[in-house]
Scaffold this motif. Structure first.
Motif, PDB file in Angstrom:
ATOM      1  N   TYR A  84     -11.820   1.331 -10.071  1.00  0.00           N
ATOM      2  CA  TYR A  84     -12.886   2.020 -10.222  1.00  0.00           C
ATOM      3  C   TYR A  84     -14.197   1.196 -10.262  1.00  0.00           C
ATOM      4  CZ  TYR A  84      -9.572   5.658 -11.671  1.00  0.00           C
ATOM      5  OH  TYR A  84      -8.434   6.626 -11.601  1.00  0.00           O
ATOM      6  N   PRO A  85     -14.440   0.510  -9.101  1.00  0.00           N
ATOM      7  CA  PRO A  85     -15.333  -0.724  -9.101  1.00  0.00           C
ATOM      8  C   PRO A  85     -16.914   0.126  -9.533  1.00  0.00           C
ATOM      9  CG  PRO A  85     -14.429  -0.310  -7.229  1.00  0.00           C
ATOM     10  CD  PRO A  85     -13.751   0.331  -7.862  1.00  0.00           C
ATOM     11  N   ASP A  86     -17.020   1.338  -8.882  1.00  0.00           N
ATOM     12  CA  ASP A  86     -18.371   1.931  -8.996  1.00  0.00           C
ATOM     13  C   ASP A  86     -18.922   2.564 -10.526  1.00  0.00           C
ATOM     14  OD1 ASP A  86     -16.154   3.596  -8.410  1.00  0.00           O
ATOM     15  OD2 ASP A  86     -17.545   5.396  -8.527  1.00  0.00           O
ATOM     16  N   LEU A  87     -17.709   2.391 -11.351  1.00  0.00           N
ATOM     17  CA  LEU A  87     -18.018   2.977 -12.604  1.00  0.00           C
ATOM     18  C   LEU A  87     -18.253   1.443 -13.820  1.00  0.00           C
ATOM     19  CD1 LEU A  87     -15.104   5.401 -13.180  1.00  0.00           C
ATOM     20  CD2 LEU A  87     -17.450   6.149 -12.391  1.00  0.00           C
ATOM     21  N   GLU A  88     -17.944   0.403 -13.184  1.00  0.00           N
ATOM     22  CA  GLU A  88     -18.171  -0.648 -14.169  1.00  0.00           C
ATOM     23  C   GLU A  88     -19.731  -0.722 -14.470  1.00  0.00           C
ATOM     24  OE1 GLU A  88     -17.256  -5.535 -14.105  1.00  0.00           O
ATOM     25  OE2 GLU A  88     -17.037  -4.341 -12.265  1.00  0.00           O
ATOM     26  N   SER A  89     -20.400  -0.658 -13.871  1.00  0.00           N
ATOM     27  CA  SER A  89     -22.018  -0.840 -14.455  1.00  0.00           C
ATOM     28  C   SER A  89     -22.312   0.464 -15.348  1.00  0.00           C
ATOM     29  CB  SER A  89     -22.975  -0.814 -13.159  1.00  0.00           C
ATOM     30  OG  SER A  89     -22.948   0.353 -12.626  1.00  0.00           O
ATOM     31  N   LEU A  90     -21.476   1.509 -15.434  1.00  0.00           N
ATOM     32  CA  LEU A  90     -21.825   2.661 -16.234  1.00  0.00           C
ATOM     33  C   LEU A  90     -21.313   2.508 -17.673  1.00  0.00           C
ATOM     34  CD1 LEU A  90     -21.451   5.684 -13.689  1.00  0.00           C
ATOM     35  CD2 LEU A  90     -23.815   4.248 -14.512  1.00  0.00           C
ATOM     36  N   VAL A  91     -20.180   1.798 -17.829  1.00  0.00           N
ATOM     37  CA  VAL A  91     -19.245   1.695 -19.058  1.00  0.00           C
ATOM     38  C   VAL A  91     -20.237   0.874 -20.037  1.00  0.00           C
ATOM     39  CG1 VAL A  91     -17.273   0.695 -19.903  1.00  0.00           C
ATOM     40  CG2 VAL A  91     -17.213   1.632 -17.897  1.00  0.00           C
ATOM     41  N   LYS A  92     -20.131   1.224 -21.165  1.00  0.00           N
ATOM     42  CA  LYS A  92     -20.759   0.732 -22.419  1.00  0.00           C
ATOM     43  C   LYS A  92     -19.881   0.911 -23.599  1.00  0.00           C
ATOM     44  CE  LYS A  92     -24.885   0.541 -25.069  1.00  0.00           C
ATOM     45  NZ  LYS A  92     -26.216   1.321 -25.545  1.00  0.00           N
ATOM     46  N   VAL A  93     -19.766  -0.324 -24.020  1.00  0.00           N
ATOM     47  CA  VAL A  93     -18.964  -0.687 -25.175  1.00  0.00           C
ATOM     48  C   VAL A  93     -19.657  -1.147 -26.577  1.00  0.00           C
ATOM     49  CG1 VAL A  93     -16.865  -1.932 -26.399  1.00  0.00           C
ATOM     50  CG2 VAL A  93     -16.855  -1.226 -23.975  1.00  0.00           C
ATOM     51  N   THR A  94     -19.729  -0.440 -27.685  1.00  0.00           N
ATOM     52  CA  THR A  94     -20.739  -0.726 -28.706  1.00  0.00           C
ATOM     53  C   THR A  94     -19.911  -0.667 -29.932  1.00  0.00           C
ATOM     54  OG1 THR A  94     -22.488   0.408 -27.975  1.00  0.00           O
ATOM     55  CG2 THR A  94     -22.420  -0.311 -30.091  1.00  0.00           C
ATOM     56  N   LEU A  95     -20.034  -1.975 -30.774  1.00  0.00           N
ATOM     57  CA  LEU A  95     -19.377  -2.263 -32.100  1.00  0.00           C
ATOM     58  C   LEU A  95     -20.279  -2.097 -33.202  1.00  0.00           C
ATOM     59  CD1 LEU A  95     -16.582  -4.801 -32.479  1.00  0.00           C
ATOM     60  CD2 LEU A  95     -18.202  -4.264 -34.125  1.00  0.00           C
ATOM     61  N   VAL A  96     -20.211  -1.231 -34.125  1.00  0.00           N
ATOM     62  CA  VAL A  96     -21.236  -1.181 -35.099  1.00  0.00           C
ATOM     63  C   VAL A  96     -20.591  -1.636 -36.415  1.00  0.00           C
ATOM     64  CG1 VAL A  96     -22.529   0.478 -36.400  1.00  0.00           C
ATOM     65  CG2 VAL A  96     -22.126   0.896 -34.011  1.00  0.00           C
ATOM     66  N   ASN A 155     -21.216  -8.595 -22.769  1.00  0.00           N
ATOM     67  CA  ASN A 155     -21.973  -7.441 -22.651  1.00  0.00           C
ATOM     68  C   ASN A 155     -21.247  -6.415 -23.410  1.00  0.00           C
ATOM     69  OD1 ASN A 155     -23.849  -8.465 -20.630  1.00  0.00           O
ATOM     70  ND2 ASN A 155     -22.448  -7.757 -19.153  1.00  0.00           N
ATOM     71  N   ILE A 156     -20.813  -6.849 -24.502  1.00  0.00           N
ATOM     72  CA  ILE A 156     -20.372  -5.927 -25.898  1.00  0.00           C
ATOM     73  C   ILE A 156     -21.439  -5.932 -26.888  1.00  0.00           C
ATOM     74  CG2 ILE A 156     -18.732  -5.278 -27.566  1.00  0.00           C
ATOM     75  CD1 ILE A 156     -16.640  -6.641 -25.895  1.00  0.00           C
ATOM     76  N   GLU A 157     -22.204  -4.690 -26.784  1.00  0.00           N
ATOM     77  CA  GLU A 157     -23.141  -4.421 -27.736  1.00  0.00           C
ATOM     78  C   GLU A 157     -22.751  -4.727 -29.324  1.00  0.00           C
ATOM     79  OE1 GLU A 157     -27.222  -1.969 -28.240  1.00  0.00           O
ATOM     80  OE2 GLU A 157     -25.523  -0.842 -27.833  1.00  0.00           O
ATOM     81  N   VAL A 158     -23.347  -5.497 -30.127  1.00  0.00           N
ATOM     82  CA  VAL A 158     -23.013  -5.545 -31.296  1.00  0.00           C
ATOM     83  C   VAL A 158     -24.178  -5.219 -32.410  1.00  0.00           C
ATOM     84  CG1 VAL A 158     -22.300  -7.040 -33.537  1.00  0.00           C
ATOM     85  CG2 VAL A 158     -21.329  -7.424 -30.893  1.00  0.00           C
ATOM     86  N   LEU A 159     -23.969  -4.243 -33.180  1.00  0.00           N
ATOM     87  CA  LEU A 159     -25.035  -3.658 -34.082  1.00  0.00           C
ATOM     88  C   LEU A 159     -24.547  -4.146 -35.494  1.00  0.00           C
ATOM     89  CD1 LEU A 159     -25.911  -0.415 -32.455  1.00  0.00           C
ATOM     90  CD2 LEU A 159     -26.983  -2.494 -31.846  1.00  0.00           C
ATOM     91  N   THR A 160     -25.270  -5.037 -36.127  1.00  0.00           N
ATOM     92  CA  THR A 160     -24.963  -5.427 -37.498  1.00  0.00           C
ATOM     93  C   THR A 160     -26.054  -5.012 -38.678  1.00  0.00           C
ATOM     94  OG1 THR A 160     -25.842  -7.527 -37.331  1.00  0.00           O
ATOM     95  CG2 THR A 160     -23.388  -7.299 -36.977  1.00  0.00           C
TER      96      THR A 160
END
Length: 283
Positions: free
Chosen positions: A60-72, A98-103
């Protein structure tokens, strides 16, 4: 990542690949939030990233830009029990991937589709993983023993305060003189100590635990896999990160497996996944 979890994520991605699904809805459906900044959370986020980049990208290459991983993480940093340089290295690696990290932002509330942070921010999600540890069990709280933060207070011989022949170990116990983390290696060493202590006492009828050597914890170090061929190691003597730490992590993991069968099969599973990718088949 367990094979069952891989297939469940794969099924979710197949559902969001429908052409008639609106982009805004797709972004929410492809949002993953992991709460907690310990080794379990870090390893899950790393495995999820590898799964998305190495396997999902092919189908699913078209979905790659839509995926978001966030670690809190509510604390100041990831892997708070590790050395600061190891924690900082992990944070930088996740940032590059591009894994969003919120500390420093504890979770205030969780609804069916959003995680609400203490600063008011709302994180929409389709899949949320909670790995912040567990609170003491209600059974422990109902015991007549002296407690602190829901854990039974023990002495240097792991004996329950105020008792003669009652011991406590692991997550349910706390020694105020040496407050150890509720980890597996602490519980393992405490269990072995109690077994050895009881055996020694059985050979000397009438003896008390106080007449034997107290419990001494020996920290063997901690590992965390941070994705790809990289891991981090925090030991009493050194802190390592990168490929060499990953090799040590694999070796340590295999030596901790109980059966010979698993020691043979699991490296074969790793080799199969490395050559052919993760199994995404459906039946």
């Amino acid at each position: 990542m367990p094979e069952k979890s891989v297939k469940e994520l794969s099924n979710a991605l197949r559902g969001q690949a429908m052409v008639y699904c609106q982009k805004k809805k797709k972004k929410r459906l492809l949002s993953f939030v992991i709460v907690g900044g310990g080794p379990t959370s870090v390893e899950f986020a790393a495995e999820l990233h590898d799964f998305l980049k190495e396997d999902v990208h092919k189908w699913y290459p078209d979905l790659e830009s839509l995926v978001k991983v966030t670690l809190v993480e509510g604390g100041k940093s990831l892997l708070g029990s590790f050395r600061p340089e190891v924690s900082s290295y992990t944070h930088n690696i996740f940032k590059k991937r591009n894994i969003e990290v919120l500390t420093g932002v504890p979770v205030k509330d969780v609804t069916q589709r959003e995680i609400i942070l203490s600063d008011g921010r709302k994180l929409p999600f389709e899949v949320a993983v909670w790995s912040t540890g567990v609170s003491p069990s209600s059974f422990v709280k109902k015991t007549p023993f002296e407690l602190k933060n829901g854990r039974i207070l023990i002495d240097n011989h792991l004996k329950v305060n105020g008792s003669q022949n009652i011991w406590a170990a692991g997550d349910c116990a706390m020694n105020v003189n040496s407050n150890l983390p509720p980890t597996a290696q602490v519980a393992e060493q405490e269990g072995k100590y109690i077994a050895s202590l009881l055996n020694q006492m059985s050979k000397q009828p009438g003896s008390s635990a106080d007449s034997f050597s107290p419990f001494h914890y020996r920290h063997r170090g901690m590992f965390a896999h941070i994705g790809g061929h990289e891991s981090v190691l925090d030991s009493p003597h050194i802190g390592l990160s990168g490929f060499f730490a990953w090799l040590l992590w694999n070796a340590a993991y295999i030596t901790q497996l109980v059966s010979v069968r698993n020691k043979i099969m699991i490296p074969l599973y790793w080799f199969k996944s490395y050559v052919f990718g993760r199994d995404l088949s459906r039946f």
